[in-house]
Structures are given as C-alpha cells and as structure tokens.
Design an enzyme around this catalytic site. Structure first.
Site, short mmCIF file in Angstrom:
data_model
loop_
_atom_site.label_atom_id
_atom_site.label_comp_id
_atom_site.label_asym_id
_atom_site.label_seq_id
_atom_site.Cartn_x
_atom_site.Cartn_y
_atom_site.Cartn_z
N GLU A 1 8.95 -14.22 -10.20
CA GLU A 1 8.37 -13.27 -9.92
C GLU A 1 8.06 -12.27 -11.09
OE1 GLU A 1 11.87 -10.41 -8.09
OE2 GLU A 1 9.88 -10.10 -7.11
N TRP B 1 -2.61 -2.82 -1.82
CA TRP B 1 -2.20 -4.31 -1.82
C TRP B 1 -2.99 -4.85 -0.83
CZ3 TRP B 1 0.05 -8.03 1.01
CH2 TRP B 1 0.62 -9.15 0.59
N LYS C 1 14.11 -14.15 -9.70
CA LYS C 1 13.70 -13.23 -10.58
C LYS C 1 12.64 -13.78 -11.68
CE LYS C 1 14.59 -10.65 -9.17
NZ LYS C 1 15.41 -10.25 -7.84
N ARG D 1 3.95 -0.19 -5.10
CA ARG D 1 3.69 -0.91 -3.55
C ARG D 1 2.57 -1.70 -3.37
NH1 ARG D 1 6.72 2.09 0.23
NH2 ARG D 1 5.47 1.36 1.81
N GLU E 1 18.78 -16.79 -7.01
CA GLU E 1 18.65 -15.32 -7.43
C GLU E 1 17.98 -15.22 -8.92
OE1 GLU E 1 17.63 -12.60 -6.21
OE2 GLU E 1 17.72 -11.09 -7.58
N CYS F 1 0.92 -1.32 0.13
CA CYS F 1 -0.17 0.02 -0.09
C CYS F 1 0.69 1.17 0.04
CB CYS F 1 -0.95 0.06 1.14
SG CYS F 1 -1.99 -1.31 1.47
N ASN G 1 -1.75 2.54 5.48
CA ASN G 1 -0.73 1.38 5.19
C ASN G 1 -0.22 0.76 6.25
OD1 ASN G 1 1.19 -0.11 4.07
ND2 ASN G 1 2.79 1.50 4.07
N GLY G 2 -0.61 -0.64 6.27
CA GLY G 2 -0.24 -1.59 7.61
C GLY G 2 -1.06 -2.54 7.85
N LYS H 1 6.37 -3.63 -3.77
CA LYS H 1 8.10 -3.51 -3.83
C LYS H 1 8.39 -3.65 -2.32
CE LYS H 1 11.75 -1.99 -5.13
NZ LYS H 1 12.76 -3.19 -5.68
N HIS I 1 19.85 -36.26 -6.06
CA HIS I 1 19.13 -36.79 -4.86
C HIS I 1 17.68 -36.48 -4.91
CE1 HIS I 1 22.88 -37.49 -3.09
NE2 HIS I 1 23.61 -36.44 -3.41
#
Ligand code: M6R
Length: 616
Positions: A498, A74, A495, A27, A491, A2, A100-101, A611, A514
């Site tokens: 997402e 969000w 990437k 965000r 990494e 948010c 926001n929260g 983000k 394995h």
C-alpha cells in the site's frame, strides 16, 4: 472516503475550512473545494488535486464569509476533475452541497430530475442532492413554514429518496449563516464551542477548536448557526442531544516533529499499547472491561466465534483467533467483512461475533455486524474511534484507545487491536476457567512487558533501513511465515504494497512449494518471520529452499539461529508466541516506511487509498 468540513462563527471561514480539509485529507485527495456566501451569492472554489491547490485560486484570500462548507474527495463516480469536485450546486444556485458516501440510485434520480427540467454538469452521484432539495423546496414553497423549515423539510424529503450512504452539508443564500447537515451510514460530527460551531467527518480534524462534540446518528438532521444547533428526526420533530466530551488532545493529531504521521505512529506504539492495556489487565487480578459484562452461563453456550474485519484489522483478527482458540478452546473463524456479508454465514444465538475496525466507519464491517445481529448473535465491536458508527450498532464496544491514527497505513491500531484480543482472550478464559492460572499470569506479564520491548526494537533500526536502501527498486517481494508468523507475513506484505507500490505476496512457508516457488528467481527479496520455537526448523528449511533458488533473505527472529546463511537477520525480543506479532510486525512496518521514503512517495497518503473505506 471523502472528508467534509463546515464552519459557522465570527471569523473568516476560508482558512478554517482549508485547515479542516487538510486534517481530513487522508480520507481522499483527488480534488477539493469550498463553498461560502459572498455578497448574498454562493461562491464555489474547487479544483482537482490536493487541498492546498485551493489556496492558490484567484480570489481565495478575498473571501469574507464567516461560514461555509468544504470537501476533499476520494473519487467514486466520475474521474478526479474540477467539474466532479464538490461542492455541487442546484441549477439555480440556491443550494450548495458537499457529500461523503455513495448514492446508489443516482441514475434513477438523475433521470427523474432531468424529466423535470434539471440539467447536470458533472458525472457525480452527488449532484442529484442539491437539485432534489431544490425540487422539494419548490413543492413546499407555499406552505406556512419559515424559510429555514421549508429548506429543512426539502432536505429531509430529498434524503428520503436517497438509497446508499451520505453525510451531507447544505447551505443556501435564503438562510445565511446556517448549515443544515444530515447523515446515514457515513460519519459526521459537530464540534461546538462558544460563538462557533464546526462540522467534520471525524473528531481529530476539530480537536484544535474544541473537545465538545455532538455525534449525529443515522437519519438525524441538524440546523447549525454560530450560537445554536437544533436536532431533528425525519418527521421534523425537534429534540435535544447530549454533548460528548472527547479526551484526545490536539497534539495527538499533529506530527510532533516526525517527518510523517506513519513514522510518528510507529514510534507511538509503546505508549498506545499502554493505553490499550489501561486498567484492564493487572497481574494476579482478573481482567476486566468497563463496557463488557459477559457471564459464564452465556460464554459457556458459545460454540463458535466469528472475527470479521477488513485489511489490517482482519490481520489483527487472525492473531486474535489464535489467542482465543488456545486460551478458550472455542472454534474461531476469521472472515473478510465484504465476503461474510454476502455469503449467508451460519450464525445463531450461540455465535459470538467480534468486529474490528480502527475507524469504526468501514461500510462492509458495519454491514457484516448488522447481519449477525439480525441472526441473533451477540456482537462486540473493537474500535479506536469513540462514538464511531460501528460502536453504535454493536451490543458491546471495547475501545483500543490507541489515539488518532492519521496515516492511511495502519500501524499502532494493529498492535493495539492485537493487545486487545490478548486481553479479551484472557478475560474469556478467566470466566470460563479454560486455561490454567499460571499460563494466564505468564501471558499477562508478557503483555505488560510489550511497551519496553518495542522501545528496545525502535532503538536501532539501521539494519532495516540498510535492507530498504538496497531493495527499494525491486518489483516483487515475498513474505513467509508459519502459524502466527504467517499472519504477520500477511500484514507486512499489505503494508509494503500500500505505501511502496511494490508487488508482494505473503505465503505460509509450507505452501510455497505448491506453486509460488516457481516465482523465486535470482536476487528476489524474501522476508521471513521466525518466532515460534516449535516451527523454527521447518521454516528454516523453507528459507533454504528459496536461497537455493537465488533469493536474498531477510529474517526477523527471536530465536538463536546457530548456523545460517541468511543475508540479513533482525533480532527482536522474545515473548509469548501468542503475542509475538506485536513485536515482529514493527520491523515490517519500518521496512515498508523506509522503502516508500526511498522511492520518494507520499507515505501518509498513498495513491488510490483512503483512511476509512465508507463505501462497499
Ligand atoms: O478502519 P478499519 O480498521 O475498518 O479499516 C480497515 C482497512 O481498510 C484498513 O485496515 C486498511 O487495510 C489499512 N489501510 C491497512 O494499512
């Protein structure tokens, strides 16, 4: 998670609020809304979906107010829909709030308010806030205070009831041209200039207006008008705060001709790395940090280092572990912040804890830092955002100085974090005398050469594009590597997941047989990283095992591979193996980018993500 925006000044607020939201859309982008005061009445315009939808709502252009609050969401509590969008009002429409929260005890508060005659129209946790403010405002209505003070007092009382995290903005027709803000564990900054004040969840959103900022602390409140900002604590005591001048320029937060922020940020890496190095590292001089002053006595007592972070920042930490262990001979453990904080880690004053967070607002990382401090450990924050929450909690902060990173997928922040770990490792090693000088000087030279080597890498990206064009419709991909190359595989895989929504797995090459090798079938794409001379033969054997089972292979390497039957080879410049991820990650960033573009996806704002993850 948010974004919130506020404006009070002389100009019409509607478009300023929307511009701010657009800058914060990374965000969260499930829904958006704004609240302004029109003819003495709160007007709320909100809808599900992207910020731009608000522009098309009937009456948007007619809004006249010169102040207002705004939100891009969000979703946490309640699906993305108009009813759950912010701003929310109390039942009497006396208070409008963006938040926001997460309010953890919202059910309890909702029940309390329902028992007191309030009705709820959304599924959100936020809707309790304006109603609580209204409840407390009614309680102190007859006190001998100004209306502004009564509303401030009600806001303070309401926040005292909230468990969880919040950055809120409140407006009311009872105090026109005024915004009250408060925060706890969620970011909120106030940008100030003559005749106007702005509020936002982060600094880059306001750089086009000002570089002068107040950074609100936890449990602080501000009453903002166009010419004045008054700060208060929870006891309603008024005090002054210092302005922080921010050096980032506005252009850094724009696309500058690139199609997407992610691509721009990938191409910025030579420069962002130069900024990270700054004056901290020079040949034949000891490394130094303005903000760090650790003594040999202290470092000699350290028997363990923890590096704690989430996502890409954690992957940078894995490279950091390798560097610190090699140069300083101190056992170093990397942990995921959300695990670390709940598993009672063994920490004492002989533990040094390093927390990595681009945004500096990641809830789990901040909580993990607070935990280590409470156990007596010294803490260092590595962050990209000046004045972010984590930097205010840590004993020491070292900034990456990578410039604003807007794309949800982290790229330049990662390479800057790894560079910082390398400089930190050198700094510790020079104080401790734990490595010979020639090793350290050679590494310094390799670090200084990184920007030009990345430029070299970025000159021709056609082969990566070709691979992306061929494989973008795949459902699964594998990333393999040994040692430090394994950390880059992790990494690269993150990437890809997402931003391209392709399922991928990263494995230590030797671990493949394995179990996971059972998944290798005809035509599957396997991407391998080969940069460590000592491990190259073993890694090649592992690649042969997947080729035998029909895999199509892409190999990223700085080695001379005399014989090979790989489908694609991307040659990258050589460097010290300790920092090779800074080069080998670049083709992987581009691979994820091109695949996402081929699929026609929103590279900068992938689905379900945000983000900065300011909730658990
Ligand atoms: O702001 P932070 O560095 O604390 O964020 C941590 C992760 O959320 C972040 O790195 C995330 O994994 C990125 N979207 C990856 O590209």
């Amino acid at each position: 998670m948010c974004g919130i925006i506020g404006y009070v000044g002389n100009e019409k607020a509607n478009n300023i609020l929307i511009d701010g939201l657009l800058a914060l859309e990374y965000r969260g982008y499930d829904s958006a809304g704004i609240a302004t005061l029109e003819n003495g009445i709160i007007s709320v315009m909100k809808d599900k979906g992207r910020v731009k939808n608000i522009l098309d709502l009937d009456g948007f252009d007619d809004l006249e107010s010169t102040y207002g609050i705004a939100h891009t969401r969000w979703a946490t509590h309640g699906k993305p829909c108009k009813e759950n969008s912010h701003p929310h009002c109390d039942n009497s429409k006396t208070f409008s709030v963006v938040h926001n929260g997460i309010i953890e005890n919202y059910n309890e508060l909702r029940n309390f308010l329902t028992d007191n005659g309030y009705t709820f129209y959304s599924e959100t946790d936020t809707e309790v806030i304006p109603n609580l403010i209204h409840y407390y405002y009614n309680q102190n209505k007859n006190e001998n205070l100004s209306v502004e003070d009564k509303i401030l007092k009600a806001t303070i009382s309401a926040t005292k009831d909230l468990k969880g995290s919040y950055a809120i903005e409140v407006i009311s027709p009872l105090i026109p041209n005024t915004i009250i803000v408060a925060r706890k564990d969620s970011p909120l900054v106030i940008g100030t200039k003559e005749g106007a004040n702005h509020v936002a969840s982060d600094i880059p959103a306001l750089l086009r207006y000002t570089r002068d900022f107040y950074l609100l602390d936890d449990n602080e409140f501000a009453v903002i008008t166009k010419d004045d900002i008054k700060f208060y604590n929870q006891n309603m005591e008024n005090y002054k705060k210092d302005i922080k001048n921010i050096e980032w320029d506005a252009a850094a937060a724009e696309k500058n001709g690139f199609e997407d922020f992610m691509l721009k940020e990938i191409y910025e890496q030579p420069n962002s790395i130069r900024e990270t190095i700054g004056s901290r590292l020079k040949l034949n001089e000891k490394c130094s940090f303005d903000s760090l002053n650790l003594s040999k006595e202290y470092l000699s007592t350290i028997n363990k280092i923890y590096i704690v972070a989430c996502g890409t920042a954690m992957h940078a930490g894995l490279v950091g572990k390798n560097i610190i262990e090699k140069l300083c001979n101190i056992p170093t453990i990397v942990d995921i912040a959300s695990e670390f904080r709940y598993r009672d880690p063994i920490i004492d004053e002989k533990t040094l804890c390093i927390y990595v967070s681009q945004s500096g607002e990641t809830a789990d990382t901040i909580a993990a830092l607070k935990l280590a401090k409470s156990k007596g450990a010294k803490t260092i924050a590595i962050s990209n955002v000046i004045g972010s929450s984590i930097t205010r909690e840590a004993d020491y902060t070292v900034y990456t100085h990578a410039g604003p990173e807007i794309a949800v997928a982290s790229t330049k922040a990662y390479t800057s974090q790894v560079v910082l770990f390398a400089i930190l490792g050198l700094y510790f090693a020079e104080i401790l005398g734990s490595s010979d000088i020639s090793t350290l000087e050679n590494l310094k030279k390799d670090i200084l050469d990184l920007p030009s080597k990345i430029n070299e890498l970025l000159e021709d990206t056609s082969l990566i594009k070709e691979f992306a064009d061929k494989f973008y419709k795949e459902k699964d991909m594998f990333f393999l590597g040994r040692g430090v190359d394994y950390t880059v595989a992790l990494e690269g895989s993150l990437k890809l997941k997402e931003i391209s929504y392709i399922h991928s797995e990263a494995y230590a090459s030797g671990e493949l047989k394995h179990g996971p090798i059972a998944l290798i079938e005809d035509g599957i794409a396997v991407i391998s990283i080969l940069t460590d001379e000592d491990l190259v033969k073993k890694s090649i054997s592992n690649i042969q095992e997947v080729i035998t089972r029909g895999a199509k292979t892409l190999v990223i390497t700085n080695q001379n591979l005399d014989y090979n039957n790989f489908d694609y080879i991307i040659n990258i410049p050589s460097t010290n193996p300790l920092i090779s991820p800074i080069l080998s990650v670049v083709p992987l960033q581009l691979l994820a980018y091109y695949i996402s573009k081929d699929k026609g996806l929103d590279v900068d704002k992938p689905r379900n993500l945000a983000k900065s993850v300011t909730v658990e």
